[in-house]
Design a protein around this motif. Sequence first.
Motif, PDB file in Angstrom:
ATOM      1  N   ILE A  20      14.068   6.369   3.334  1.00 63.57           N
ATOM      2  CA  ILE A  20      12.927   5.746   2.663  1.00 63.57           C
ATOM      3  C   ILE A  20      12.294   4.746   3.625  1.00 63.57           C
ATOM      4  O   ILE A  20      13.000   3.943   4.243  1.00 63.57           O
ATOM      5  CB  ILE A  20      13.364   5.031   1.376  1.00 63.57           C
ATOM      6  N   VAL A  24       8.124   1.209   1.437  1.00 64.37           N
ATOM      7  CA  VAL A  24       8.249   1.891   0.148  1.00 64.37           C
ATOM      8  C   VAL A  24       9.430   1.319  -0.621  1.00 64.37           C
ATOM      9  O   VAL A  24       9.357   1.083  -1.840  1.00 64.37           O
ATOM     10  CB  VAL A  24       8.395   3.413   0.352  1.00 64.37           C
ATOM     11  N   LEU A  25      10.524   1.089   0.085  1.00 62.68           N
ATOM     12  CA  LEU A  25      11.696   0.497  -0.558  1.00 62.68           C
ATOM     13  C   LEU A  25      11.363  -0.889  -1.111  1.00 62.68           C
ATOM     14  O   LEU A  25      11.778  -1.251  -2.222  1.00 62.68           O
ATOM     15  CB  LEU A  25      12.838   0.414   0.454  1.00 62.68           C
ATOM     16  N   ILE A  28       9.466  -0.545  -4.373  1.00 65.22           N
ATOM     17  CA  ILE A  28      10.348  -0.274  -5.513  1.00 65.22           C
ATOM     18  C   ILE A  28      10.963  -1.574  -6.014  1.00 65.22           C
ATOM     19  O   ILE A  28      11.021  -1.838  -7.222  1.00 65.22           O
ATOM     20  CB  ILE A  28      11.434   0.740  -5.120  1.00 65.22           C
ATOM     21  N   GLY A 208       4.635  12.803  -1.435  1.00 61.94           N
ATOM     22  CA  GLY A 208       5.109  11.518  -0.935  1.00 61.94           C
ATOM     23  C   GLY A 208       6.463  11.598  -0.268  1.00 61.94           C
ATOM     24  O   GLY A 208       6.756  10.864   0.685  1.00 61.94           O
ATOM     25  N   THR A 209       7.315  12.509  -0.744  1.00 62.84           N
ATOM     26  CA  THR A 209       8.708  12.542  -0.294  1.00 62.84           C
ATOM     27  C   THR A 209       8.825  12.802   1.197  1.00 62.84           C
ATOM     28  O   THR A 209       9.641  12.169   1.884  1.00 62.84           O
ATOM     29  CB  THR A 209       9.487  13.621  -1.075  1.00 62.84           C
ATOM     30  N   ALA A 213       8.597   8.432   1.085  1.00 61.99           N
ATOM     31  CA  ALA A 213       8.997   8.037  -0.261  1.00 61.99           C
ATOM     32  C   ALA A 213      10.448   8.449  -0.528  1.00 61.99           C
ATOM     33  O   ALA A 213      11.002   9.315   0.150  1.00 61.99           O
ATOM     34  CB  ALA A 213       8.085   8.666  -1.302  1.00 61.99           C
ATOM     35  N   MET A 214      11.055   7.815  -1.524  1.00 64.18           N
ATOM     36  CA  MET A 214      12.398   8.212  -1.943  1.00 64.18           C
ATOM     37  C   MET A 214      12.313   9.525  -2.717  1.00 64.18           C
ATOM     38  O   MET A 214      13.063  10.463  -2.461  1.00 64.18           O
ATOM     39  CB  MET A 214      13.028   7.142  -2.823  1.00 64.18           C
ATOM     40  N   PHE A 246       8.392   3.347 -11.066  1.00 60.69           N
ATOM     41  CA  PHE A 246       9.048   3.384  -9.756  1.00 60.69           C
ATOM     42  C   PHE A 246       8.584   4.573  -8.912  1.00 60.69           C
ATOM     43  O   PHE A 246       8.667   4.529  -7.695  1.00 60.69           O
ATOM     44  CB  PHE A 246      10.565   3.395  -9.932  1.00 60.69           C
ATOM     45  N   GLN A 250       5.855   3.795  -5.388  1.00 59.13           N
ATOM     46  CA  GLN A 250       6.029   4.376  -4.062  1.00 59.13           C
ATOM     47  C   GLN A 250       4.722   4.966  -3.533  1.00 59.13           C
ATOM     48  O   GLN A 250       4.362   4.785  -2.363  1.00 59.13           O
ATOM     49  CB  GLN A 250       7.091   5.475  -4.111  1.00 59.13           C
ATOM     50  N   ALA A 253       2.409   2.241  -2.538  1.00 57.88           N
ATOM     51  CA  ALA A 253       2.785   1.667  -1.236  1.00 57.88           C
ATOM     52  C   ALA A 253       2.279   2.522  -0.084  1.00 57.88           C
ATOM     53  O   ALA A 253       1.844   2.009   0.947  1.00 57.88           O
ATOM     54  CB  ALA A 253       4.297   1.520  -1.158  1.00 57.88           C
ATOM     55  N   TRP A 260       0.534   5.735   4.632  1.00 63.46           N
ATOM     56  CA  TRP A 260       0.599   7.202   4.597  1.00 63.46           C
ATOM     57  C   TRP A 260       0.111   7.796   5.905  1.00 63.46           C
ATOM     58  O   TRP A 260       0.698   8.762   6.414  1.00 63.46           O
ATOM     59  CB  TRP A 260      -0.178   7.736   3.403  1.00 63.46           C
TER      60      TRP A 260
END
Length: 354
Positions: A20, A24-25, A28, A208-209, A213-214, A246, A250, A253, A260
């Motif tokens: 992550i 982003v963390l 969250i 996002g992942t 992102a998480m 949550f 993300q 963010a 991004w």
Amino acid sequence: MTTLHDRAVRGFASDNYSGIHPEVLAAIEAANGGHQVAYGEDDYTARLQEVFAAHLGDGVEAFPVFNGTGANVTGLQSMLPRWGAVVSASTAHINVDEGGAPERVGGIKILHVPTDDGKLTPELIDREAWGWGDEHRAQPLVVSITQSTELGTLYTPDEIRAIADHVHARGMRLHLDGARAANAAASLDLPLRAFTRDAGVDVMSFGGTKNGAMLGEAIVVLDPAASDGLIYLRKLNMQLASKMRFVSAQLIALLEGDLWLRNARHANAMAQRLRAGVEAGLADGSIRGVGFTQPTQANGVFATLPDGVADRLRAAFRFYDWDASRNEVRWMCSFDTSEADIDAFIEAITREAG
């Protein structure tokens, strides 16, 4: 909690392998504490609508979901009647990498077309876009393209506009799988809307992942007339997050600033560094027998290797075979791939294919 993995281990199998991004963390964490209304009636999901509107224009609506398969299946379902079908490239994620979810979960027939570079054209689409009114044929009502494609190639906005005009003239709609839309925007050096809404895309999945992102993607409806029932379908497909703030935090963010693009630009640059390093080795003779099967336009490098080299390299760096019949492999770079990672991998390639 005790760390269970070796943080020094690096690989080139997938941009999903990365962790992550710290920003982003932090987002969250900032969204944590106190109570917020569940199932999307929270301040962060409301803010996400404004963030997407800033990128794509007023009137768009974003539906956060857990993952890319959920985004694709649910988004496509909202665009189709029960008898509808989707035309895609044979290499499309919805055709080969989603475990049959479009068919099994979505009840969607995929009409896939072989391509050399993962890209559709109006002419290729017409190979399967026919048979309207024939009760014996699933009705081709949506075309789905991927940007950047599963082969690491890019559509230009003009290419997407040509597809959109072509399918709209036939009463069809255009869906875009944007799991790596950030990498495309970074490589094209264009705003997100230039190759989506402004180019005629009706509904997109935004990823996002793979970009720090998480977890979390979004179905983004660009033309409300093209989609119906998402508020029901998202729940039906088990993609409605109770603590949606949550997921939304993300994406905020990533998209509220330039994170991004920073992440995507870095991943793309590392792929270019990897390719350039191998090409330099081929030019000076220190590397032999390696070839490239696709242009490197985003964050993936597609290469062919001499017999046995891939397995020897995987002893230290994990990556996937793409087409084992011709020794083709895929090397993916991430937001956290470092220049040292690339240089170490090139040294290994030189050692094993020298």
